[in-house]
Design a protein around this motif. Structure first.
Motif, PDB file in Angstrom:
ATOM      1  N   LEU A 126     -19.976  79.783  42.233  1.00 54.89           N
ATOM      2  CA  LEU A 126     -19.366  80.682  42.632  1.00 54.89           C
ATOM      3  C   LEU A 126     -18.396  81.371  41.988  1.00 54.89           C
ATOM      4  O   LEU A 126     -18.151  80.434  40.668  1.00 54.89           O
ATOM      5  CB  LEU A 126     -18.218  79.187  43.483  1.00 54.89           C
ATOM      6  N   PRO A 127     -17.637  82.690  42.540  1.00 53.66           N
ATOM      7  CA  PRO A 127     -16.866  83.762  41.723  1.00 53.66           C
ATOM      8  C   PRO A 127     -16.175  82.238  41.493  1.00 53.66           C
ATOM      9  O   PRO A 127     -15.440  82.495  41.864  1.00 53.66           O
ATOM     10  CB  PRO A 127     -17.052  84.435  42.757  1.00 53.66           C
ATOM     11  N   VAL A 128     -15.102  82.440  40.202  1.00 51.64           N
ATOM     12  CA  VAL A 128     -14.128  82.194  39.305  1.00 51.64           C
ATOM     13  C   VAL A 128     -13.205  82.984  38.893  1.00 51.64           C
ATOM     14  O   VAL A 128     -13.617  83.651  37.630  1.00 51.64           O
ATOM     15  CB  VAL A 128     -13.838  80.686  39.180  1.00 51.64           C
TER      16      VAL A 128
ATOM     17  N   GLY B 157     -15.281  83.107  47.244  1.00 48.18           N
ATOM     18  CA  GLY B 157     -14.985  83.597  45.152  1.00 48.18           C
ATOM     19  C   GLY B 157     -13.634  82.915  45.336  1.00 48.18           C
ATOM     20  O   GLY B 157     -13.208  82.180  46.353  1.00 48.18           O
ATOM     21  N   LEU B 158     -12.556  82.255  43.958  1.00 49.02           N
ATOM     22  CA  LEU B 158     -11.990  81.657  43.769  1.00 49.02           C
ATOM     23  C   LEU B 158     -10.618  82.692  42.415  1.00 49.02           C
ATOM     24  O   LEU B 158     -11.164  82.756  41.628  1.00 49.02           O
ATOM     25  CB  LEU B 158     -11.541  80.111  43.504  1.00 49.02           C
ATOM     26  N   PHE B 159      -9.786  82.399  43.063  1.00 49.90           N
ATOM     27  CA  PHE B 159      -8.925  82.365  42.222  1.00 49.90           C
ATOM     28  C   PHE B 159      -8.266  81.708  41.927  1.00 49.90           C
ATOM     29  O   PHE B 159      -7.493  80.775  43.227  1.00 49.90           O
ATOM     30  CB  PHE B 159      -8.430  84.500  42.618  1.00 49.90           C
ATOM     31  N   ILE B 160      -7.468  81.501  40.971  1.00 47.06           N
ATOM     32  CA  ILE B 160      -7.072  80.259  40.496  1.00 47.06           C
ATOM     33  C   ILE B 160      -5.329  80.316  38.920  1.00 47.06           C
ATOM     34  O   ILE B 160      -6.364  80.541  38.596  1.00 47.06           O
ATOM     35  CB  ILE B 160      -7.693  79.022  40.110  1.00 47.06           C
ATOM     36  N   SER B 161      -4.535  80.331  39.557  1.00 44.86           N
ATOM     37  CA  SER B 161      -3.870  79.964  38.138  1.00 44.86           C
ATOM     38  C   SER B 161      -3.110  78.857  38.111  1.00 44.86           C
ATOM     39  O   SER B 161      -2.780  77.781  38.704  1.00 44.86           O
ATOM     40  CB  SER B 161      -2.118  80.934  38.204  1.00 44.86           C
TER      41      SER B 161
ATOM     42  N   THR C 237     -14.100  85.053  53.111  1.00 42.92           N
ATOM     43  CA  THR C 237     -13.051  84.432  52.586  1.00 42.92           C
ATOM     44  C   THR C 237     -12.888  84.293  51.343  1.00 42.92           C
ATOM     45  O   THR C 237     -13.684  83.558  50.748  1.00 42.92           O
ATOM     46  CB  THR C 237     -12.821  83.120  53.645  1.00 42.92           C
ATOM     47  N   LEU C 238     -11.830  84.321  51.002  1.00 45.07           N
ATOM     48  CA  LEU C 238     -11.775  83.418  49.372  1.00 45.07           C
ATOM     49  C   LEU C 238     -10.475  83.102  49.027  1.00 45.07           C
ATOM     50  O   LEU C 238      -9.058  82.557  49.885  1.00 45.07           O
ATOM     51  CB  LEU C 238     -11.055  85.268  48.530  1.00 45.07           C
TER      52      LEU C 238
ATOM     53  N   LEU D 121      -8.084  92.885  51.300  1.00 53.33           N
ATOM     54  CA  LEU D 121      -7.980  93.196  53.246  1.00 53.33           C
ATOM     55  C   LEU D 121      -8.572  94.595  53.495  1.00 53.33           C
ATOM     56  O   LEU D 121      -9.043  94.301  54.511  1.00 53.33           O
ATOM     57  CB  LEU D 121      -6.065  93.212  53.976  1.00 53.33           C
ATOM     58  N   THR D 122      -8.353  95.058  52.540  1.00 54.24           N
ATOM     59  CA  THR D 122      -8.990  96.488  53.275  1.00 54.24           C
ATOM     60  C   THR D 122     -10.112  96.469  52.276  1.00 54.24           C
ATOM     61  O   THR D 122     -11.425  97.411  53.022  1.00 54.24           O
ATOM     62  CB  THR D 122      -9.167  97.809  52.420  1.00 54.24           C
ATOM     63  N   SER D 123     -11.181  95.035  52.357  1.00 56.82           N
ATOM     64  CA  SER D 123     -12.271  95.129  51.917  1.00 56.82           C
ATOM     65  C   SER D 123     -12.818  94.078  53.076  1.00 56.82           C
ATOM     66  O   SER D 123     -14.205  93.870  52.594  1.00 56.82           O
ATOM     67  CB  SER D 123     -12.913  94.984  50.405  1.00 56.82           C
ATOM     68  N   GLY D 124     -12.346  93.720  53.624  1.00 53.52           N
ATOM     69  CA  GLY D 124     -12.646  92.844  55.086  1.00 53.52           C
ATOM     70  C   GLY D 124     -12.461  91.807  54.253  1.00 53.52           C
ATOM     71  O   GLY D 124     -12.934  91.361  55.448  1.00 53.52           O
ATOM     72  N   TYR D 125     -12.142  90.864  53.379  1.00 55.02           N
ATOM     73  CA  TYR D 125     -11.899  89.836  53.655  1.00 55.02           C
ATOM     74  C   TYR D 125     -10.616  89.186  53.271  1.00 55.02           C
ATOM     75  O   TYR D 125      -9.587  88.960  53.342  1.00 55.02           O
ATOM     76  CB  TYR D 125     -11.622  89.358  51.857  1.00 55.02           C
ATOM     77  N   LEU D 126     -10.109  87.647  54.110  1.00 54.66           N
ATOM     78  CA  LEU D 126      -9.025  86.708  54.479  1.00 54.66           C
ATOM     79  C   LEU D 126      -9.152  86.068  53.340  1.00 54.66           C
ATOM     80  O   LEU D 126      -9.961  85.353  52.832  1.00 54.66           O
ATOM     81  CB  LEU D 126      -9.740  85.957  55.503  1.00 54.66           C
ATOM     82  N   LEU D 127      -7.820  85.698  52.907  1.00 48.59           N
ATOM     83  CA  LEU D 127      -7.634  85.457  51.444  1.00 48.59           C
ATOM     84  C   LEU D 127      -6.499  83.592  51.772  1.00 48.59           C
ATOM     85  O   LEU D 127      -5.374  83.796  52.612  1.00 48.59           O
ATOM     86  CB  LEU D 127      -5.933  85.899  50.669  1.00 48.59           C
TER      87      LEU D 127
END
Length: 339
Positions: free
Chosen positions: A147-149, A121-125, A64-65, A89-95
């Motif tokens: 943790l990847p950001v 991992g974390l994506f942030i604006s 999960t991300l 999603l095609t890589s199996g991750y849930l956002l």
């Protein structure tokens, strides 16, 4: 359907060890393919569900991300999201999608919750409050945990980090230069809300382009709006009722420009013959404007795609921070084309 069925229950049914069932359910090649198929079909029939929390604790990977955006009401953010989901999603991750509403406090709380849920991992604006006041201690805490950001749109101040951005300043400069090249003499600007970085960068690009062409920024040609179409109605009337009317308008986004064209049409003012117009974001509706609206594309979907690809390329490696900067593209349509 019994959602409380466990691996042990299935193991009793097939009179084998739970570890064998676990391998079969996870397609382990040590288990005969026919046996795997039989066990998987039975598990589906009785409603067995994997305990993803236990698996994440065991594998140190939750699949999960976290994604934190300032809003999802505009085309730009929703397109970023679509681009990310297509790859992840095609890589199996849930956002896990969180909306900060530009609040530092809400953003900080979401980060705490995402960390507690063991995201990979974390994506942030960044929220505008965090961005403008350089409140980054909550981000620093995430980075310190390795943790990847990945920052999208609004990078963290002064911190070397992975980021995917587009150049709002450059986009505004291109739009203004195009209007000058079309022969426009008095270019007005529908300025976004004060204190918002997007508004400021687009104003600076507009201003610097005028100065570079030997022109002054005239106060009576600047009207402040929100990012909504409604906010541009009176602002456009103010511009066209002033003593020295503009012959061009550059708007902070497409919505305000579409509203401006509506007002001009009501006033009997022709676009682009009397007033040329260029917007920003290149939303789908822009090409259906009356006339079709020239606009700066931020390549919103590509931002999401590139951010997702960047995470996947670096998730298991310790590599130097990467910056991906996408060039804005000026899409010229009838609203600004003068013969």
């Amino acid at each position: 359907m019994n959602n409380s069925v466990s691996i042990k229950d299935i193991a009793k049914k097939f009179k084998c060890a739970p570890s064998t069932i676990s391998r079969a359910l996870n397609d382990h090649p040590a288990i005969n393919i026919e046996t795997r198929k039989t066990i998987q079909e039975y598990a589906l029939k009785v409603g067995y569900q994997k305990n993803t929390l236990s698996l994440s604790l065991l594998n140190n990977c939750s699949m999960t991300l976290g994604l934190i955006l300032p809003s999802i009401t505009h085309y730009h953010e929703s397109s970023i999201l679509e681009g990310m989901e297509e790859i992840l999603l095609t890589s199996g991750y849930l956002l896990n999608i969180c909306v900060s509403n530009e609040s530092h406090t809400i953003e900080k709380e979401y980060i705490d919750r995402l960390l507690a849920n063991r995201v990979d991992g974390l994506f942030i604006s960044m929220a505008q409050e965090s961005y403008d006041q350089q409140l980054g201690e909550h981000i620093d805490r995430v980075i310190q945990r390795s943790l990847p950001v990945i920052f999208i749109d609004r990078p963290n101040h002064g911190v070397a980090s992975d980021r995917v951005v587009t150049d709002d300043y450059r986009g505004a400069y291109l739009a203004t230069q195009h209007l000058i090249d079309m022969g426009c003499q008095r270019i007005a600007h529908l300025h976004g809300p004060s204190g918002i970085s997007v508004s400021q960068q687009r104003f600076l690009g507009f201003q610097d382009c005028l100065v570079a062409n030997g022109r002054q920024v005239e106060d009576d040609l600047i009207q402040y709006v929100h990012f909504s179409a409604e906010s541009a109605i009176q602002a456009t009337r103010n511009l066209m009722q002033s003593k020295h009317k503009p012959d061009a308008i550059f708007g902070v986004n497409d919505e305000v420009c579409i509203a401006a064209m509506f007002v001009l049409r009501e006033m009997g003012i022709s676009v682009p013959q009397d007033v040329a117009i260029v917007g920003f974001d290149d939303i789908p509706l822009a090409s259906f404007g009356h006339p079709p609206l020239s606009s700066v594309s931020r390549q919103s979907r590509r931002i999401g795609e590139e951010a997702a690809k960047l995470f996947l390329s670096k998730k298991d490696q310790k590599l130097d921070p990467t910056t991906i900067s996408l060039d804005p593209k000026l899409i010229i349509r009838e609203s600004s084309l003068r013969s």
